[in-house]
Scaffold this motif. Structure first.
Motif, PDB file in Angstrom:
ATOM      1  N   GLN A 151       0.784  -1.107   0.064  1.00 27.00           N
ATOM      2  CA  GLN A 151      -0.107  -0.005   0.074  1.00 27.00           C
ATOM      3  C   GLN A 151       0.908   1.054   0.122  1.00 27.00           C
ATOM      4  OE1 GLN A 151      -2.991   0.085   2.996  1.00 27.00           O
ATOM      5  NE2 GLN A 151      -3.485   2.077   2.694  1.00 27.00           N
ATOM      6  N   LYS A 152       0.721   1.882  -1.119  1.00 30.07           N
ATOM      7  CA  LYS A 152       1.879   3.174  -1.353  1.00 30.07           C
ATOM      8  C   LYS A 152       0.964   4.450  -0.759  1.00 30.07           C
ATOM      9  CE  LYS A 152       3.911   1.106  -5.511  1.00 30.07           C
ATOM     10  NZ  LYS A 152       3.875   1.291  -6.996  1.00 30.07           N
ATOM     11  N   SER A 153       1.830   5.433  -0.147  1.00 31.67           N
ATOM     12  CA  SER A 153       1.262   6.579   0.263  1.00 31.67           C
ATOM     13  C   SER A 153       2.200   7.694  -0.112  1.00 31.67           C
ATOM     14  CB  SER A 153       0.808   6.372   1.634  1.00 31.67           C
ATOM     15  OG  SER A 153       1.466   6.180   2.521  1.00 31.67           O
ATOM     16  N   LEU A 154       1.975   9.029   0.249  1.00 24.41           N
ATOM     17  CA  LEU A 154       2.867   9.942   0.200  1.00 24.41           C
ATOM     18  C   LEU A 154       3.558   9.872  -1.189  1.00 24.41           C
ATOM     19  CD1 LEU A 154       3.925  10.273   3.775  1.00 24.41           C
ATOM     20  CD2 LEU A 154       2.115  11.120   2.686  1.00 24.41           C
ATOM     21  N   PRO A 155       2.917   9.914  -2.143  1.00 27.76           N
ATOM     22  CA  PRO A 155       3.744  10.132  -3.475  1.00 27.76           C
ATOM     23  C   PRO A 155       4.381  11.478  -3.756  1.00 27.76           C
ATOM     24  CG  PRO A 155       1.500  10.066  -3.992  1.00 27.76           C
ATOM     25  CD  PRO A 155       1.606   9.838  -2.517  1.00 27.76           C
ATOM     26  N   TYR A 156       5.395  11.432  -4.672  1.00 26.06           N
ATOM     27  CA  TYR A 156       5.941  12.660  -5.249  1.00 26.06           C
ATOM     28  C   TYR A 156       6.613  12.680  -6.222  1.00 26.06           C
ATOM     29  CZ  TYR A 156       7.511  17.314  -4.522  1.00 26.06           C
ATOM     30  OH  TYR A 156       7.581  18.775  -4.812  1.00 26.06           O
ATOM     31  N   SER A 157       6.607  13.695  -7.376  1.00 19.84           N
ATOM     32  CA  SER A 157       7.262  13.711  -8.369  1.00 19.84           C
ATOM     33  C   SER A 157       8.003  14.873  -8.741  1.00 19.84           C
ATOM     34  CB  SER A 157       6.260  13.419  -9.538  1.00 19.84           C
ATOM     35  OG  SER A 157       6.865  13.575 -11.073  1.00 19.84           O
ATOM     36  N   PHE A 158       9.191  14.832  -9.175  1.00 16.89           N
ATOM     37  CA  PHE A 158      10.249  15.953  -9.728  1.00 16.89           C
ATOM     38  C   PHE A 158      10.048  16.207 -10.897  1.00 16.89           C
ATOM     39  CE2 PHE A 158      12.165  14.295  -5.619  1.00 16.89           C
ATOM     40  CZ  PHE A 158      12.114  15.344  -4.873  1.00 16.89           C
ATOM     41  N   ASN A 159       9.463  17.424 -11.057  1.00 19.11           N
ATOM     42  CA  ASN A 159       9.200  17.786 -12.643  1.00 19.11           C
ATOM     43  C   ASN A 159      10.411  17.976 -13.418  1.00 19.11           C
ATOM     44  OD1 ASN A 159       6.318  17.706 -12.411  1.00 19.11           O
ATOM     45  ND2 ASN A 159       6.220  19.889 -11.866  1.00 19.11           N
ATOM     46  N   GLU A 160      11.670  18.588 -12.664  1.00 19.76           N
ATOM     47  CA  GLU A 160      13.090  18.632 -13.185  1.00 19.76           C
ATOM     48  C   GLU A 160      13.863  17.678 -13.778  1.00 19.76           C
ATOM     49  OE1 GLU A 160      12.184  19.896 -10.222  1.00 19.76           O
ATOM     50  OE2 GLU A 160      11.987  21.933 -10.366  1.00 19.76           O
ATOM     51  N   VAL A 161      13.626  16.405 -12.850  1.00 18.84           N
ATOM     52  CA  VAL A 161      14.496  15.414 -13.091  1.00 18.84           C
ATOM     53  C   VAL A 161      13.691  13.952 -13.374  1.00 18.84           C
ATOM     54  CG1 VAL A 161      16.311  16.247 -11.796  1.00 18.84           C
ATOM     55  CG2 VAL A 161      14.654  14.878 -10.537  1.00 18.84           C
ATOM     56  N   ASN A 162      14.266  13.040 -13.913  1.00 18.74           N
ATOM     57  CA  ASN A 162      13.683  11.761 -14.179  1.00 18.74           C
ATOM     58  C   ASN A 162      13.685  10.752 -13.019  1.00 18.74           C
ATOM     59  OD1 ASN A 162      13.455  12.550 -16.683  1.00 18.74           O
ATOM     60  ND2 ASN A 162      15.394  11.627 -17.567  1.00 18.74           N
ATOM     61  N   TRP A 163      12.655  11.284 -11.862  1.00 19.35           N
ATOM     62  CA  TRP A 163      12.591  10.530 -10.719  1.00 19.35           C
ATOM     63  C   TRP A 163      11.277  10.894 -10.141  1.00 19.35           C
ATOM     64  CZ3 TRP A 163      15.167  12.403  -5.361  1.00 19.35           C
ATOM     65  CH2 TRP A 163      15.122  11.292  -4.663  1.00 19.35           C
ATOM     66  N   TYR A 164      10.464   9.477 -10.046  1.00 24.08           N
ATOM     67  CA  TYR A 164       9.237   9.536  -9.516  1.00 24.08           C
ATOM     68  C   TYR A 164       9.074   8.552  -8.394  1.00 24.08           C
ATOM     69  CZ  TYR A 164       4.116   9.013  -9.137  1.00 24.08           C
ATOM     70  OH  TYR A 164       3.024   9.228  -8.849  1.00 24.08           O
ATOM     71  N   LEU A 243      27.468  20.843 -13.487  1.00 20.71           N
ATOM     72  CA  LEU A 243      26.883  21.304 -12.211  1.00 20.71           C
ATOM     73  C   LEU A 243      26.088  20.266 -11.567  1.00 20.71           C
ATOM     74  CD1 LEU A 243      25.473  24.603 -13.894  1.00 20.71           C
ATOM     75  CD2 LEU A 243      27.658  24.240 -12.816  1.00 20.71           C
ATOM     76  N   PRO A 244      26.148  20.345 -10.061  1.00 18.19           N
ATOM     77  CA  PRO A 244      25.563  19.599  -9.176  1.00 18.19           C
ATOM     78  C   PRO A 244      23.798  19.766  -9.130  1.00 18.19           C
ATOM     79  CG  PRO A 244      26.647  21.122  -8.049  1.00 18.19           C
ATOM     80  CD  PRO A 244      26.993  21.322  -9.147  1.00 18.19           C
ATOM     81  N   PHE A 245      23.101  18.873  -9.276  1.00 18.21           N
ATOM     82  CA  PHE A 245      21.655  19.024  -9.092  1.00 18.21           C
ATOM     83  C   PHE A 245      21.173  18.106  -7.956  1.00 18.21           C
ATOM     84  CE2 PHE A 245      22.163  15.940 -12.278  1.00 18.21           C
ATOM     85  CZ  PHE A 245      21.046  14.806 -12.164  1.00 18.21           C
ATOM     86  N   TYR A 246      20.822  18.639  -6.685  1.00 18.93           N
ATOM     87  CA  TYR A 246      20.507  17.850  -5.589  1.00 18.93           C
ATOM     88  C   TYR A 246      19.079  18.615  -5.374  1.00 18.93           C
ATOM     89  CZ  TYR A 246      25.192  16.590  -4.903  1.00 18.93           C
ATOM     90  OH  TYR A 246      26.332  16.030  -5.171  1.00 18.93           O
ATOM     91  N   THR A 247      18.134  17.619  -5.138  1.00 17.60           N
ATOM     92  CA  THR A 247      16.726  17.900  -4.902  1.00 17.60           C
ATOM     93  C   THR A 247      16.222  17.207  -3.629  1.00 17.60           C
ATOM     94  OG1 THR A 247      14.532  18.135  -6.134  1.00 17.60           O
ATOM     95  CG2 THR A 247      15.767  16.182  -6.331  1.00 17.60           C
ATOM     96  N   ALA A 248      15.263  17.672  -3.000  1.00 13.15           N
ATOM     97  CA  ALA A 248      15.003  17.064  -1.826  1.00 13.15           C
ATOM     98  C   ALA A 248      13.329  17.556  -1.411  1.00 13.15           C
ATOM     99  CB  ALA A 248      15.514  17.495  -0.531  1.00 13.15           C
ATOM    100  N   VAL A 249      12.625  16.397  -0.762  1.00 14.02           N
ATOM    101  CA  VAL A 249      11.173  16.609  -0.375  1.00 14.02           C
ATOM    102  C   VAL A 249      11.119  16.018   0.844  1.00 14.02           C
ATOM    103  CG1 VAL A 249      10.211  14.488  -1.525  1.00 14.02           C
ATOM    104  CG2 VAL A 249       8.893  16.350  -0.981  1.00 14.02           C
ATOM    105  N   PHE A 250      10.522  16.583   1.890  1.00 15.59           N
ATOM    106  CA  PHE A 250      10.160  16.098   3.093  1.00 15.59           C
ATOM    107  C   PHE A 250       8.556  16.254   3.371  1.00 15.59           C
ATOM    108  CE2 PHE A 250      10.236  17.460   7.826  1.00 15.59           C
ATOM    109  CZ  PHE A 250      10.263  16.208   8.235  1.00 15.59           C
ATOM    110  N   TYR A 251       8.146  14.879   3.607  1.00 15.27           N
ATOM    111  CA  TYR A 251       6.618  15.110   4.363  1.00 15.27           C
ATOM    112  C   TYR A 251       6.717  14.902   5.811  1.00 15.27           C
ATOM    113  CZ  TYR A 251       3.731  13.801   0.011  1.00 15.27           C
ATOM    114  OH  TYR A 251       3.094  14.030  -1.066  1.00 15.27           O
ATOM    115  N   TYR A 252       5.946  16.014   6.480  1.00 13.33           N
ATOM    116  CA  TYR A 252       6.092  15.930   7.849  1.00 13.33           C
ATOM    117  C   TYR A 252       4.566  16.046   8.330  1.00 13.33           C
ATOM    118  CZ  TYR A 252       6.373  17.716  12.639  1.00 13.33           C
ATOM    119  OH  TYR A 252       6.494  18.063  13.965  1.00 13.33           O
ATOM    120  N   GLU A 253       4.193  14.751   8.883  1.00 13.34           N
ATOM    121  CA  GLU A 253       2.870  14.631   9.369  1.00 13.34           C
ATOM    122  C   GLU A 253       1.800  14.796   8.176  1.00 13.34           C
ATOM    123  OE1 GLU A 253       2.378  12.716  12.447  1.00 13.34           O
ATOM    124  OE2 GLU A 253       4.051  12.464  11.209  1.00 13.34           O
ATOM    125  N   GLY A 254       2.098  14.424   6.862  1.00 14.73           N
ATOM    126  CA  GLY A 254       1.377  14.434   5.676  1.00 14.73           C
ATOM    127  C   GLY A 254       1.307  15.809   4.867  1.00 14.73           C
TER     128      GLY A 254
END
Length: 366
Positions: A151-164, A243-254
């Motif tokens: 059961q998957k939850s809290l999805p996220y997609s980065f539009n700038e990189v090939n990572w879903y 050039l480095p490209f680092y990206t991050a996402v943090f879910y905090y209690e939803g």
């Protein structure tokens, strides 16, 4: 997951990626031994390489004729295994034409292997003789089978990189048999992670960090709707701006906090440091935007790691020291900015962190 997310997760290689590219669906989760009660973290990957180049039979990039670029690699690789004591990565290969798939929703079937949005089953096996005789398989000897619901939850997609990330927090349930030892996988202790990444080549550095096992230092409670994922690197293509490209996402209690792609967002910045000690590996990340700052500090013991093996779409095995760990532990701190002051929102301990890091020198392949 939205309809757009379902389509994105089910999409197969197309356009330039069919002849010059890779795509990978990845699952990470923890199970408990029925024999000893000890926990173990597992990974399962479904990896497609240049499928249109040789759809009828697997072609490998580590043989002599491939090294002189007579052929490019082309196959489907199923990778599964575990980190920690007696850890291994086990590979099986299939021709690209063998896979059956749906177009609008993830539903892949390859012989006995099945992958969908809510189930995962299959097996891999590699014997000692084939490991010795076929180094191009890049595999350890061993076996692993699995039958899981998820059961998957809290999805996220980065539009700038090939990572879903279709499931930054994914609950797995079922059983795994790893080298003849059976493990029970329970939703509340699986601490799972599921994503998909693709491209025309690997980056250097190649970096991922993620965890959904978060315990608040403030309330002493587990944060069941909190998780994070951080990734990135640099292009190593000839003539590219490294050039480095680092990206991050943090879910905090939803609620999610996006720190974007550093190179494209002036008010976002993600800085990353990797340190290799004599016994430990250390990931240090600081992500910030105009309103928030997110610090991550993770350690992993070297004895719990593997060097993950992949080859690039052109047939070179660039990463020969790609550190990978599923048992990272550490701390996170989350702040809100207010002028020149920082207000602490959360301080938490993290475990079962999935961590990777590797880099190479492009001059070694010119």
């Amino acid at each position: 997951m939205s309809k757009n997310g379902l389509r994105k997760n089910s999409a197969m290689p197309r356009g330039v990626y069919k002849k010059y590219g890779f795509m990978c669906w990845r699952h990470v989760f923890t199970g408990d031994s029925l024999k000893t009660g000890k926990s173990k973290t597992f990974f399962i990957e479904f990896f497609i390489m240049n499928p249109a180049r040789s759809p009828h039979e697997p072609v490998f990039g580590q043989l002599y004729e491939q090294k002189i670029k007579k052929y490019y690699p082309s196959y489907i690789m199923v990778k599964a295994g575990s980190w920690g004591k007696n850890g291994s990565q086990i590979h099986e290969f299939y021709p690209a034409e063998d896979v059956q798939y749906a177009r609008r929703r993830l539903n892949l079937n390859l012989n006995s292997l099945h992958i969908s949005e809510d189930s995962l089953s299959g097996s891999v096996f590699m014997n000692e003789h084939d490991v010795r005789m076929h180094p191009e398989y890049m595999s350890d000897a061993g076996s692993m089978s699995w039958d899981l619901s998820l059961q998957k939850s809290l999805p996220y997609s980065f539009n700038e990189v090939n990572w879903y990330m279709q499931g930054m927090k994914t609950e797995y349930k079922g059983r795994v048999v790893y080298n003849d030892e059976e493990y029970s996988v329970k939703p509340e202790t699986s601490f799972g992670y599921a994503d998909k990444f693709w491209g025309r080549d690997f980056t250097s550095p190649f970096m991922y960090v993620a965890s959904s096992n978060v315990l608040s230092d403030i309330t002493r409670r587990r944060l069941t709707d909190s998780c994070f994922a951080i990734g990135g690197g640099c292009s190593k293509k000839t003539g590219a701006r490294n050039l480095p490209f680092y990206t991050a996402v943090f879910y905090y209690e939803g609620l999610y906090y996006d720190f974007g792609l550093t190179a494209l967002r002036k008010k976002s910045r993600v800085t990353f440091t990797f340190r290799e000690g004599s016994e430990d590996l250390h990931w240090l990340i600081c992500a910030e935007n105009a309103k928030y700052l997110f610090d991550v500090d993770i350690y992993c013991r070297k004895e719990d790691t593997l060097f993950m093996n992949y080859e690039s779409p052109v047939g070179n095995k660039y990463h020969n020291r790609l550190w990978s760990c599923g048992n990272g532990t550490g701390e996170i701190k989350f702040f809100q900015k207010g002028g020149k002051k920082l207000e602490l929102i959360e301080s938490a301990h993290i475990e079962n962190s999935f961590c990777e890091y590797g880099e190479y020198d492009m001059m070694d392949f010119i």
